[in-house]
Design a protein around this motif. Structure first.
Motif, PDB file in Angstrom:
ATOM      1  N   GLU A 172     -51.801-122.582 -25.165  1.00  0.00           N
ATOM      2  CA  GLU A 172     -51.312-121.204 -25.156  1.00  0.00           C
ATOM      3  C   GLU A 172     -49.865-121.135 -25.606  1.00  0.00           C
ATOM      4  N   ARG A 173     -49.056-122.108 -25.158  1.00  0.00           N
ATOM      5  CA  ARG A 173     -47.666-122.142 -25.596  1.00  0.00           C
ATOM      6  C   ARG A 173     -47.576-122.354 -27.100  1.00  0.00           C
ATOM      7  N   ASP A 174     -48.414-123.241 -27.634  1.00  0.00           N
ATOM      8  CA  ASP A 174     -48.408-123.467 -29.078  1.00  0.00           C
ATOM      9  C   ASP A 174     -48.828-122.208 -29.827  1.00  0.00           C
ATOM     10  N   ARG A 175     -49.830-121.498 -29.280  1.00  0.00           N
ATOM     11  CA  ARG A 175     -50.252-120.251 -29.934  1.00  0.00           C
ATOM     12  C   ARG A 175     -49.128-119.218 -29.927  1.00  0.00           C
ATOM     13  N   LEU A 176     -48.419-119.131 -28.805  1.00  0.00           N
ATOM     14  CA  LEU A 176     -47.315-118.172 -28.732  1.00  0.00           C
ATOM     15  C   LEU A 176     -46.206-118.545 -29.702  1.00  0.00           C
ATOM     16  N   LEU A 177     -45.900-119.836 -29.787  1.00  0.00           N
ATOM     17  CA  LEU A 177     -44.870-120.280 -30.731  1.00  0.00           C
ATOM     18  C   LEU A 177     -45.308-120.009 -32.165  1.00  0.00           C
ATOM     19  N   HIS A 178     -46.613-120.215 -32.428  1.00  0.00           N
ATOM     20  CA  HIS A 178     -47.114-119.957 -33.781  1.00  0.00           C
ATOM     21  C   HIS A 178     -47.028-118.468 -34.104  1.00  0.00           C
ATOM     22  N   ARG A 179     -47.425-117.642 -33.127  1.00  0.00           N
ATOM     23  CA  ARG A 179     -47.329-116.190 -33.354  1.00  0.00           C
ATOM     24  C   ARG A 179     -45.877-115.760 -33.550  1.00  0.00           C
ATOM     25  N   LYS A 180     -44.975-116.364 -32.770  1.00  0.00           N
ATOM     26  CA  LYS A 180     -43.564-116.024 -32.904  1.00  0.00           C
ATOM     27  C   LYS A 180     -43.054-116.401 -34.285  1.00  0.00           C
ATOM     28  N   ALA A 181     -43.457-117.607 -34.746  1.00  0.00           N
ATOM     29  CA  ALA A 181     -43.024-118.041 -36.076  1.00  0.00           C
ATOM     30  C   ALA A 181     -43.572-117.121 -37.156  1.00  0.00           C
ATOM     31  N   LEU A 182     -44.850-116.714 -36.999  1.00  0.00           N
ATOM     32  CA  LEU A 182     -45.438-115.798 -37.980  1.00  0.00           C
ATOM     33  C   LEU A 182     -44.727-114.447 -37.959  1.00  0.00           C
ATOM     34  N   ALA A 183     -44.426-113.966 -36.744  1.00  0.00           N
ATOM     35  CA  ALA A 183     -43.732-112.688 -36.640  1.00  0.00           C
ATOM     36  C   ALA A 183     -42.346-112.757 -37.276  1.00  0.00           C
ATOM     37  N   GLU A 184     -41.632-113.871 -37.021  1.00  0.00           N
ATOM     38  CA  GLU A 184     -40.312-114.025 -37.624  1.00  0.00           C
ATOM     39  C   GLU A 184     -40.402-114.111 -39.142  1.00  0.00           C
ATOM     40  N   GLN A 185     -41.436-114.839 -39.630  1.00  0.00           N
ATOM     41  CA  GLN A 185     -41.603-114.932 -41.079  1.00  0.00           C
ATOM     42  C   GLN A 185     -41.958-113.581 -41.676  1.00  0.00           C
ATOM     43  N   ARG A 186     -42.839-112.844 -40.976  1.00  0.00           N
ATOM     44  CA  ARG A 186     -43.212-111.520 -41.461  1.00  0.00           C
ATOM     45  C   ARG A 186     -42.009-110.583 -41.466  1.00  0.00           C
ATOM     46  N   GLU A 187     -41.185-110.668 -40.407  1.00  0.00           N
ATOM     47  CA  GLU A 187     -39.987-109.837 -40.354  1.00  0.00           C
ATOM     48  C   GLU A 187     -39.021-110.189 -41.480  1.00  0.00           C
ATOM     49  N   ALA A 188     -38.886-111.507 -41.748  1.00  0.00           N
ATOM     50  CA  ALA A 188     -38.004-111.921 -42.842  1.00  0.00           C
ATOM     51  C   ALA A 188     -38.536-111.430 -44.184  1.00  0.00           C
ATOM     52  N   ASP A 189     -39.867-111.498 -44.359  1.00  0.00           N
ATOM     53  CA  ASP A 189     -40.457-111.004 -45.607  1.00  0.00           C
ATOM     54  C   ASP A 189     -40.240-109.496 -45.754  1.00  0.00           C
ATOM     55  N   GLN A 190     -40.397-108.783 -44.633  1.00  0.00           N
ATOM     56  CA  GLN A 190     -40.185-107.342 -44.697  1.00  0.00           C
ATOM     57  C   GLN A 190     -38.741-107.009 -45.051  1.00  0.00           C
ATOM     58  N   ARG A 191     -37.801-107.740 -44.421  1.00  0.00           N
ATOM     59  CA  ARG A 191     -36.392-107.498 -44.760  1.00  0.00           C
ATOM     60  C   ARG A 191     -36.132-107.790 -46.226  1.00  0.00           C
ATOM     61  N   SER A 192     -36.752-108.867 -46.729  1.00  0.00           N
ATOM     62  CA  SER A 192     -36.562-109.212 -48.138  1.00  0.00           C
ATOM     63  C   SER A 192     -37.134-108.131 -49.045  1.00  0.00           C
ATOM     64  N   ARG A 193     -38.336-107.626 -48.683  1.00  0.00           N
ATOM     65  CA  ARG A 193     -38.932-106.579 -49.524  1.00  0.00           C
ATOM     66  C   ARG A 193     -38.125-105.292 -49.456  1.00  0.00           C
ATOM     67  N   PHE A 194     -37.699-104.936 -48.237  1.00  0.00           N
ATOM     68  CA  PHE A 194     -36.898-103.717 -48.112  1.00  0.00           C
ATOM     69  C   PHE A 194     -35.581-103.863 -48.865  1.00  0.00           C
ATOM     70  N   ALA A 195     -34.979-105.065 -48.767  1.00  0.00           N
ATOM     71  CA  ALA A 195     -33.716-105.282 -49.481  1.00  0.00           C
ATOM     72  C   ALA A 195     -33.925-105.178 -50.985  1.00  0.00           C
ATOM     73  N   GLY A 196     -35.061-105.759 -51.459  1.00  0.00           N
ATOM     74  CA  GLY A 196     -35.344-105.659 -52.887  1.00  0.00           C
ATOM     75  C   GLY A 196     -35.583-104.226 -53.324  1.00  0.00           C
ATOM     76  N   GLN A 197     -36.305-103.469 -52.479  1.00  0.00           N
ATOM     77  CA  GLN A 197     -36.558-102.077 -52.812  1.00  0.00           C
ATOM     78  C   GLN A 197     -35.281-101.247 -52.783  1.00  0.00           C
ATOM     79  N   LEU A 198     -34.450-101.499 -51.768  1.00  0.00           N
ATOM     80  CA  LEU A 198     -33.193-100.763 -51.701  1.00  0.00           C
ATOM     81  C   LEU A 198     -32.264-101.152 -52.845  1.00  0.00           C
ATOM     82  N   GLY A 199     -32.454-102.402 -53.343  1.00  0.00           N
ATOM     83  CA  GLY A 199     -31.619-102.816 -54.475  1.00  0.00           C
ATOM     84  C   GLY A 199     -31.823-101.941 -55.687  1.00  0.00           C
ATOM     85  N   THR A 200     -33.045-101.395 -55.865  1.00  0.00           N
ATOM     86  CA  THR A 200     -33.301-100.479 -56.979  1.00  0.00           C
ATOM     87  C   THR A 200     -33.019 -99.029 -56.610  1.00  0.00           C
ATOM     88  N   THR A 201     -33.021 -98.745 -55.294  1.00  0.00           N
ATOM     89  CA  THR A 201     -32.816 -97.366 -54.853  1.00  0.00           C
ATOM     90  C   THR A 201     -31.344 -97.020 -54.675  1.00  0.00           C
TER      91      THR A 201
END
Length: 357
Positions: A179-208
């Protein structure tokens, strides 16, 4: 620790009890053998250990049929060896089988606690019956044997209970670790997803941001048709980007609907048709499918027809509008985009195959 940790712990306990039983039988019982019956019983108990070791040493429990047969053989050997001892020497030096058979029963039935307890109880009953059938036997002698037998069996029952507790604790620890490994994996995925979202938003704002800056410092005229198109495209891109993060059963149609919704807010009359069953589409591919659609809708003057067609391994997003996009959007290696002008109308189709030829 993983899901097999508890099984490995239990396997180690089986091997330990097997080793204890072999040592007791060879070092304590072998020197006290007398008579053919005792030797036959000793050989039978040794055979039980040899057969059981085939599974125990491989980390597996003794199968139930083999366990039942081995239990019957062990109890029979115990009875034969006990009845071969003269009445006056019961539970003395010559009664080598007393207490030994209980360890054989644990080797055979360690994975079945209820059956193990019943077998140990049967062994105690055999010892008491042997004492009662011997003559003479007074109450003091019977009480002493019962107390001695209970002491031996209690120790064996305590061993059984300890093994089961260790097995249960190992299982709980393995489950907690998983369960701890699953939580750590979910946390890592969430952090990666958040980083990807920030990157996409930053890229979009770069044109806006340049567009907003131009409007703020009045270098861009909002009355200019090209500037209005740029603003509409930027707004549609942001709206589709927000829709991309929604948890919905059909992400592609959801993102297409977001583009259509913003076009309708600008006053366009848009008809959306969807056919086919939902299919998994990677995020990058959805962006490439909806990118040309956004360009087509922004260029539309008053109306548009949008369709999402899913057939087998192919997905198509098409738009027929009364405006000509400038400039047309080209497809990537995975998504093919076609643009055609039909008089005052423009037709666009983005096509993706999940299994390319």
């Amino acid at each position: 620790m993983d899901e097999t940790t508890a099984d490995r712990v239990l396997g180690g306990c089986r091997i330990a009890i097997l080793g204890i039983t072999v040592v007791i039988q060879l070092s304590l019982s072998l020197p006290r053998l007398t008579g053919a019956e005792s030797r036959s019983a000793f050989v039978a108990l040794g055979a039980v250990l040899v057969v059981a070791s085939w599974w125990v040493l491989r980390g597996r429990p003794v199968p139930w049929p083999a366990g039942v047969i081995g239990t019957v053989v062990a109890l029979t050997a115990s009875a034969v060896a006990s009845w071969a001892v003269p009445p006056g020497e019961l539970f003395g030096e010559r009664h080598w089988v007393f207490g030994l058979v209980g360890w054989h029963l644990l080797v055979l039935l360690l994975d079945r606690p209820v059956a193990a307890v019943a077998a140990l109880g049967a062994q105690l009953v055999l010892d008491v019956v042997r004492l009662v059938t011997a003559a003479p036997a007074d109450r003091a002698e019977i009480s002493g044997v019962v107390i001695g037998g209970l002491s031996v069996i209690t120790f064996q029952l305590a061993t059984l209970a300890l093994v089961r507790v260790v097995y249960r604790r190992a299982g709980e620890a393995a489950a907690a670790s998983a369960e701890r490994d699953r939580l750590l994996h979910r946390k890592a995925l969430a952090e990666q997803r958040e980083a990807d979202q920030r990157s996409r938003f930053a890229g979009q704002l770069g044109t806006t941001l340049p567009l907003l800056a131009g409007l703020a410092d009045r270098t861009l005229d909002p009355r200019d048709e090209a500037v209005r198109r740029r603003c509409a495209l930027a707004a549609t891109q942001l709206r589709r980007l927000f829709a991309e993060n929604d948890d919905v059963p059909d992400p592609l149609v959801h993102e297409v609907s977001a583009c259509v919704d913003l076009a309708e807010r600008r006053g366009l009359t848009v008809a959306l048709a969807v056919s086919g069953e939902p299919a998994p589409v990677p995020t990058e591919v959805r962006r490439e499918l909806t990118g040309p659609l956004m360009t087509a809708l922004v260029a539309a003057r008053s109306q548009a027809r949008v369709s999402v067609l899913r057939t087998g391994d192919e997905i198509r997003v098409a738009a027929l509008t009364d405006g000509e996009p400038e400039p047309p959007v080209n497809g990537s290696g995975s998504v093919d985009v076609e643009w055609h002008t039909l008089g005052e109308r423009s037709w666009m189709e983005a096509k993706w195959r999940s299994r390319p030829n």
